[in-house]
Design an enzyme around this catalytic site. Structure first.
Site, PDB file in Angstrom:
ATOM      1  N   HIS A   1      -1.350   0.057  -9.934  1.00 48.44           N
ATOM      2  CA  HIS A   1      -1.988  -0.878  -8.989  1.00 48.44           C
ATOM      3  C   HIS A   1      -2.567  -2.101  -9.737  1.00 48.44           C
ATOM      4  O   HIS A   1      -3.780  -2.353  -9.703  1.00 48.44           O
ATOM      5  CB  HIS A   1      -3.078  -0.168  -8.166  1.00 48.44           C
ATOM      6  CG  HIS A   1      -3.342  -0.860  -6.849  1.00 48.44           C
ATOM      7  ND1 HIS A   1      -3.746  -0.201  -5.719  1.00 48.44           N
ATOM      8  CD2 HIS A   1      -3.269  -2.174  -6.492  1.00 48.44           C
ATOM      9  CE1 HIS A   1      -3.907  -1.063  -4.731  1.00 48.44           C
ATOM     10  NE2 HIS A   1      -3.625  -2.281  -5.181  1.00 48.44           N
TER      11      HIS A   1
ATOM     12  N   ARG B   1       0.862  -1.190   0.000  1.00 50.45           N
ATOM     13  CA  ARG B   1       0.000   0.000   0.000  1.00 50.45           C
ATOM     14  C   ARG B   1       0.891   1.230   0.000  1.00 50.45           C
ATOM     15  O   ARG B   1       1.922   1.262   0.702  1.00 50.45           O
ATOM     16  CB  ARG B   1      -0.904   0.021   1.242  1.00 50.45           C
ATOM     17  CG  ARG B   1      -2.087  -0.931   1.183  1.00 50.45           C
ATOM     18  CD  ARG B   1      -3.115  -0.550   0.118  1.00 50.45           C
ATOM     19  NE  ARG B   1      -4.258  -1.444   0.077  1.00 50.45           N
ATOM     20  CZ  ARG B   1      -4.366  -2.518  -0.725  1.00 50.45           C
ATOM     21  NH1 ARG B   1      -3.390  -2.826  -1.567  1.00 50.45           N
ATOM     22  NH2 ARG B   1      -5.452  -3.264  -0.701  1.00 50.45           N
TER      23      ARG B   1
ATOM     24  N   GLU C   1      -4.072   7.288  -4.202  1.00 49.08           N
ATOM     25  CA  GLU C   1      -4.475   6.838  -5.542  1.00 49.08           C
ATOM     26  C   GLU C   1      -5.806   7.456  -5.957  1.00 49.08           C
ATOM     27  O   GLU C   1      -6.696   7.590  -5.114  1.00 49.08           O
ATOM     28  CB  GLU C   1      -4.587   5.309  -5.550  1.00 49.08           C
ATOM     29  CG  GLU C   1      -3.239   4.660  -5.381  1.00 49.08           C
ATOM     30  CD  GLU C   1      -3.296   3.139  -5.368  1.00 49.08           C
ATOM     31  OE1 GLU C   1      -4.318   2.545  -5.767  1.00 49.08           O
ATOM     32  OE2 GLU C   1      -2.288   2.548  -4.952  1.00 49.08           O
TER      33      GLU C   1
HETATM   34  C1  DGY Z   1      -5.510  -6.273  -2.833  1.00 42.60           C
HETATM   35  O1  DGY Z   1      -6.206  -7.257  -3.127  1.00 42.60           O
HETATM   36  O2  DGY Z   1      -5.502  -5.761  -1.723  1.00 42.60           O
HETATM   37  C2  DGY Z   1      -4.661  -5.732  -3.916  1.00 42.60           C
HETATM   38  O3  DGY Z   1      -4.057  -4.537  -3.609  1.00 42.60           O
HETATM   39  C3  DGY Z   1      -5.489  -5.611  -5.197  1.00 42.60           C
HETATM   40  O4  DGY Z   1      -4.906  -6.299  -6.179  1.00 42.60           O
END
Ligand code: DGY
Length: 294
Positions: free
Chosen positions: A261, A214, A243
Site C-alpha cells: 500500500h 482498495r 490489510e
Molecule cells: C488513499 O489516499 O486513499 C491511498 O490509498 C493512500 O495512499
C-alpha cells in the site's frame, strides 16, 4: 511495527474514551471512524482524513450529525498512476521474478526463453473508474501505445474521452475485452467485489489485474483461483481486503507483484497530502469552506 503498535492512530489506548473531548479528528486510512466512535464524539465538527479514500469513515453518520468530512484528492493522482503503471509493467515484463533470479545467483546469461513476458504496447487497458487517478493512468497508457477502455457510471464528455483516448464500455464487457484491467474506483457498496468470480472468469487468458484502489474491490479468494488455474496471467497489487494481511496463496505465486500500500508514498506527495489536510482542518475550524470537502 504497525502505526497502532507505535501508539499512533485511533487504536492508541490513550485515545480510548476520549473522542468526546475533540472538535476535530485527523485520521489515516486505517483509522475506523464508525458510527460508535461518532456517537461518543459529542463535540466533533470535522473529520480530516489524510487520504483520498474515505471508506474508513461512516459518511452517513457524519452527515446525520452535521460533521464535515474532508479528504486529499488530486495531490496523489500522478503518484498513484505511476505505481499502478509500474505494477502493470512489472507483471507484464516479469521484473520482480528477474530480480529474484539475479539475487539468487541463478542468472546464467541471456537465453531466448528466459522470462519471456507479454507485450504492453498495442494491448488494451481497461480502467475501472476514470476519475483523477484513472485519467492519469489513461495518459500513461497512451504514451505506451495502448488502447484504453473505461467503465464508470457517468460517461465523460466526448472532448474528455478524445483527450484521454478512452472509450466508454460496460463493466462486464471491459473485463472481457481488456488485456490489463486497472482499478481506480473508490470502495463503495457498489464497487465492493466489483472484481467478482464471474468477471475474473470472463477475462482473456493471460490477462493481468492491477489494483491500487482498495483490496475489498476484489474477491480475493476468486483472484487466487483465477491466478492458479486461469484465465489470469498475473496481478499487480498494492492493496488487500484485510490489510496488513495478505492471502498466503498470493505470497507463493511468481506471477504476482505485491506492494505494501505505497501508491502515494512519494516524499513530495505525502507532503502535499499533509498540507492539504491541514488547510482543510484550518478552514473548517475558522468556519471557511474547506478546499476538499467530501
Ligand atoms: C488513499 O489516499 O486513499 C491511498 O490509498 C493512500 O495512499
Amino acid at each position: 511495527m504497525t502505526w497502532a503498535e507505535k501508539g499512533l492512530g485511533l487504536e492508541d489506548p490513550r485515545f480510548e474514551g476520549a473522542p468526546g473531548d475533540y472538535e476535530a479528528l485527523v485520521v489515516l486510512l486505517h483509522d475506523k471512524v464508525d458510527a460508535a466512535l461518532i456517537a461518543r464524539a459529542t463535540r466533533l465538527k470535522v473529520v480530516v482524513t489524510v487520504s483520498v479514500g474515505v471508506d474508513h469513515i461512516d459518511l452517513a453518520a457524519c452527515k446525520a450529525r452535521g460533521i464535515v468530512v474532508t479528504n486529499t484528492p488530486g495531490v496523489l493522482s500522478e503518484a498513484t498512476a505511476d505505481l499502478a503503471f509500474g505494477l502493470l509493467l512489472a507483471v507484464a515484463r516479469r521484473i520482480c521474478e528477474g530480480d529474484r533470479i539475479v539475487r539468487g545467483g541463478g542468472f546464467r546469461g541471456w537465453a531466448p526463453d528466459l522470462l519471456v513476458g507479454t507485450a504492453v504496447h498495442g494491448k488494451t487497458l481497461g480502467i475501472v473508474g476514470l476519475g483523477r487517478i484513472g485519467s492519469a493512468m489513461a495518459r500513461r497508457a497512451r504514451g505506451f501505445g495502448m488502447k484504453t477502455l473505461y467503465a464508470q457510471r457517468t460517461r465523460l464528455n466526448e472532448a474528455m474521452e478524445r483527450a484521454l483516448g478512452a472509450r466508454h464500455i460496460d463493466v462486464d464487457a471491459l473485463f472481457q475485452e481488456s488485456d490489463f484491467v486497472s482499478l481506480h474506483c473508490p470502495l463503495t457498496e457498489e464497487t465492493r467485489q466489483i472484481v467478482s468470480r464471474a468477471r475474473l472468469a470472463s477475462m482473456k487468458p493471460g490477462s493481468v489485474l492491477v489494483n491500487t484502489a482498495r483490496g475489498a474491490c476484489v474477491d480475493e479468494d476468486a483472484l487466487v483461483e483465477a491466478l492458479a488455474t486461469g484465465p489470469l496471467g498475473g496481478a499487480g497489487l498494492d492493496v488487500y481486503a484485510h490489510e496488513p494481511e495478505v492471502p498466503a496463496a498470493l505470497l507463493v505465486r511468481e506471477n504476482v507483484v505485491l506492494a505494501p500500500h505505497i501508491a502515494s508514498a512519494e516524499r513530495e506527495t505525502r507532503e502535499a497530502m499533509a498540507e492539504l489536510a491541514m488547510e482543510n482542518l484550518l478552514a473548517v475550524m475558522e468556519e471557511r469552506e474547506a478546499p476538499s470537502r467530501v
